[in-house]
Design an enzyme around this catalytic site. Sequence first.
Site, mmCIF file in Angstrom:
data_model
loop_
_atom_site.group_PDB
_atom_site.id
_atom_site.type_symbol
_atom_site.label_atom_id
_atom_site.label_comp_id
_atom_site.label_asym_id
_atom_site.label_seq_id
_atom_site.Cartn_x
_atom_site.Cartn_y
_atom_site.Cartn_z
ATOM 1 N N LEU D 228 0.809 -1.231 0.000
ATOM 2 C CA LEU D 228 0.000 0.000 0.000
ATOM 3 C C LEU D 228 0.842 1.281 0.000
ATOM 4 C CD1 LEU D 228 -2.868 1.307 0.377
ATOM 5 C CD2 LEU D 228 -2.415 1.197 2.834
ATOM 6 N N ASP D 229 0.599 2.159 -0.952
ATOM 7 C CA ASP D 229 1.235 3.482 -1.028
ATOM 8 C C ASP D 229 2.751 3.405 -1.160
ATOM 9 O OD1 ASP D 229 -1.298 4.452 -0.752
ATOM 10 O OD2 ASP D 229 -1.091 4.963 1.354
ATOM 11 N N ALA D 230 3.281 2.238 -1.538
ATOM 12 C CA ALA D 230 4.742 2.113 -1.612
ATOM 13 C C ALA D 230 5.242 1.801 -3.015
ATOM 14 C CB ALA D 230 5.222 1.048 -0.638
#
EC number: 3.5.1.10
Lengths: 286, 286, 286, 286
Positions: D228-230
């Site tokens: 997530l979000d990486a």
Amino acid sequence: MKPNGIILKLDSPDQPGIVSKIASYCALHSANLTEFSQFTDHKENKFFARLELDTSRMDVEDDDFINGFGTLGRALHANWHFRKRPYKMRAAVLVTKTDHCLNEIIWRTELGEMPLEITSIIGNREDCREIAEKHGIPFHYIEMDGELKAAGFEKIRDIIIEEKVELSVLARFMQILPDWFCQQFSGQIINIHHSFLPAFIGANPYRQAYERGVKLIGATCHYVTSDLDAGPIIEQEVRRVQHFHTPADLMRLGRDCERDALAKGIRYHVSDRTIIDRNRAIVFPD
Amino acid sequence: MKPNGIILKLDSPDQPGIVSKIASYCALHSANLTEFSQFTDHKENKFFARLELDTSRMDVEDDDFINGFGTLGRALHANWHFRKRPYKMRAAVLVTKTDHCLNEIIWRTELGEMPLEITSIIGNREDCREIAEKHGIPFHYIEMDGELKAAGFEKIRDIIIEEKVELSVLARFMQILPDWFCQQFSGQIINIHHSFLPAFIGANPYRQAYERGVKLIGATCHYVTSDLDAGPIIEQEVRRVQHFHTPADLMRLGRDCERDALAKGIRYHVSDRTIIDRNRAIVFPD
Amino acid sequence: MKPNGIILKLDSPDQPGIVSKIASYCALHSANLTEFSQFTDHKENKFFARLELDTSRMDVEDDDFINGFGTLGRALHANWHFRKRPYKMRAAVLVTKTDHCLNEIIWRTELGEMPLEITSIIGNREDCREIAEKHGIPFHYIEMDGELKAAGFEKIRDIIIEEKVELSVLARFMQILPDWFCQQFSGQIINIHHSFLPAFIGANPYRQAYERGVKLIGATCHYVTSDLDAGPIIEQEVRRVQHFHTPADLMRLGRDCERDALAKGIRYHVSDRTIIDRNRAIVFPD
Amino acid sequence: MKPNGIILKLDSPDQPGIVSKIASYCALHSANLTEFSQFTDHKENKFFARLELDTSRMDVEDDDFINGFGTLGRALHANWHFRKRPYKMRAAVLVTKTDHCLNEIIWRTELGEMPLEITSIIGNREDCREIAEKHGIPFHYIEMDGELKAAGFEKIRDIIIEEKVELSVLARFMQILPDWFCQQFSGQIINIHHSFLPAFIGANPYRQAYERGVKLIGATCHYVTSDLDAGPIIEQEVRRVQHFHTPADLMRLGRDCERDALAKGIRYHVSDRTIIDRNRAIVFPD
């Protein structure tokens, strides 16, 4: 937007105790100052201010408060303007062919980002009719080519007056306004110029910028005066460009500058955050 | 800076297979392309390129490689320039009173940010002598007032030639250069103009910007030609300003623009990242 | 800087008529409000203000005016602070090896951009001694390695107290401050963190940024609290980066962010333009 | 967009002569290199390139040229990808309630700014149906609440496959994608995260930013991975904020960041200007 209360804009000669007098008048009637922006021009000895007032605990009616201020305003030799919230400023948007600025204004208005009501879209071409109709805004096509120009501006004036329009936005409107029009609606016309003024005044600024090999291009949102592209500047935006950008690329990047600068300029104006002072605009940004 | 290898700058008429020919010559002698920047101006039919070559596995000496390129260069009808690393470009910095640009250049040079050696600081005032001496750089005071101006520029020319200076930086040097000087050192003089060109050409641009009420001010780093403030632009910087900024504030904010734009412009030039093409500069930034 | 007059900073619970009361006190004694910045936090019901007063026509002495304000200040349950102009805030700059932030502060101070006097430079390495001595500022070398750290901070405290230092600037000072130190000088220590907080907290943020492949890097100027890198933020700056930038490039670009953010943060603090409110800083920029 | 020719993207182990070999293959068949962007990662020993080829004078058919490249590509141990112009990349836009990102993508697509065709808009709420229908784009409402989520993503997968979608844009789509979905469409999903990653990962970043008192907020456009979000960052944008901005103001300013960053990210992707390399994106901007 905070929904209630009153906005006061004021400018006057600078004088000792002016903040105290204004604030005291407000306090006298329990109008609570929720935002207070002020600027003193020491060189010109002028005072400018914008106040937001919470009137929920005021001891008189809004109109009574507003009328009563006149005594102080005259004593200060001030110009002042009150606006009661909530409100929507009625605006006409003038366009020709391109619709990016128009689209931006409609989008931000629909989102409630600024207290604006677009009462009509006026075009000297038919190109923007579709976007107007999609959003349920009346579109007025007004022919302005050649000899029709003078009559065209009279028609626009009639629409502005009839619809009680307070603000006319030139959203890439490719016609030079006649002097009488600029003067009749002085301080009520906002233009977006597609260059970083005062560089590249006049036609085809992106071509000019390309020829000059600049490394930044820009757009300027300003009030319209009868002096072309020389009215008070409200906002400016720039984008970085490089040698490989063609004039078409500059136009593309310039559109982004134009949308940003115009949207901010309109926002400041309709929020009563601007005061015109000779050839410049005092802007209290938010 | 990467310490070794060769930089090649080249411009020529565009022609099919040009990249292949250049890259093949390099590959032929095992010069490894570590950076390759290219720009084709399709409108003018011109080709521009900058190459960084790792020469550690090359099968010939650097000079042999460089000389051998001539055959290809002539066949391409190209202008080209090689530089062997490591190197330091020898520069003279011309100043008058203010020292912020000079300070910035010295600081970045001492830090090793760019391959520059300041061989001398030349002033038509004594103000910058102290900073020069603190950093162990020779300072030449040259009187240029009134009738001394012509002789002054001849003295500067002598210093430039004697010290084998490749770059003259006008770091807020408040004298207009004579034509012969601009022509003799064409492409080797960089100026910082304290406005966002082409706006506010000429003297006192911060005052002009203040009077015009702009919302952004800027600075422009450009090559000097005999046409004042109209030479090829290398870099531009802007800062946001507001109505409450006085001309003194604009000067303060402008200093930051000037330092940034000049430092970047010099960096690009001394790294051979610029190619002058008529009145614009192709810049391959890093 | 405007040379004379008084600056007043104040925060208090919000309450009706507060602006009127403050302005009236000023007007009562003919202290002319030349700049008035205000912020009401409606959620927390707090009021913050900063005033610049022209005292040239005041009917009492400055100190009398300041002392007399106490009655109103207590009635408002306010915290307030007066400063008489002209003044120079006495500051110590703490450094380790790198000198770019130190150089920037010295340069802006010497130029008179902010009312700051650097009374001493304190280093836990000798690297910055030379620059200190060039500018005639006392340099204190304090060993802080290993077991010497605790005693080192006591020595720094002694210097701060003895020299009546009001502001300690951590200009890339690579030591974590002990809790007691942060608390003793609460609100009087400004740090520059070399990342865009709260991203990349802790050591080696440029390496972290490189590994993460970000497209913007930044720096954060903040007040120091005992919670590492979590104190109130005063200013932040960013620069654009690309895939080809190495960690060394990020450090180079980061230096520019750090210089800008720290210089602005110090400027705001020494101009009394900041008010700390829990974990944030109210900043009235100029 | 330049209408004709071929784009080639390639990455491979770095090796001597690689540019020469690629350029020679092009020259051999009279494919003219009109744009050549290259990056060598010296640390990882990797080579990345993007080429634009003018094929108007080529001596073979496009497909023949493309197929023939395989021999060289395999010899270089490269990954490569060709695209024939003109083309429009087929994209699905996934939305929930807010429409600002969707509106931006539609507007730029209609203007022809990027070679994109929005084949469908997929919403887990009905809010964006109207804007889809106004622009004549099919809208698929897919319930995803609670137990319906798993089946919902299968339906989305079916739409993507059936409509030959090459790119899925998460335009403020407020659902976490299942792992299998991220993996199946790896490198083909672009998200806009409403913070300056890696700061404020997860939910409600504007509230987090407000609580932290930051002076800049941002948005991050990135490829979606199961972490997530990486995922690899394509573009980031920031806007300056001040203490008086409420969380609602941050959302308003954040919308502008999101629109800008997402539009640029999509533009780079659909122009084949990005190459994913582990956890970062190589971006050759235009």
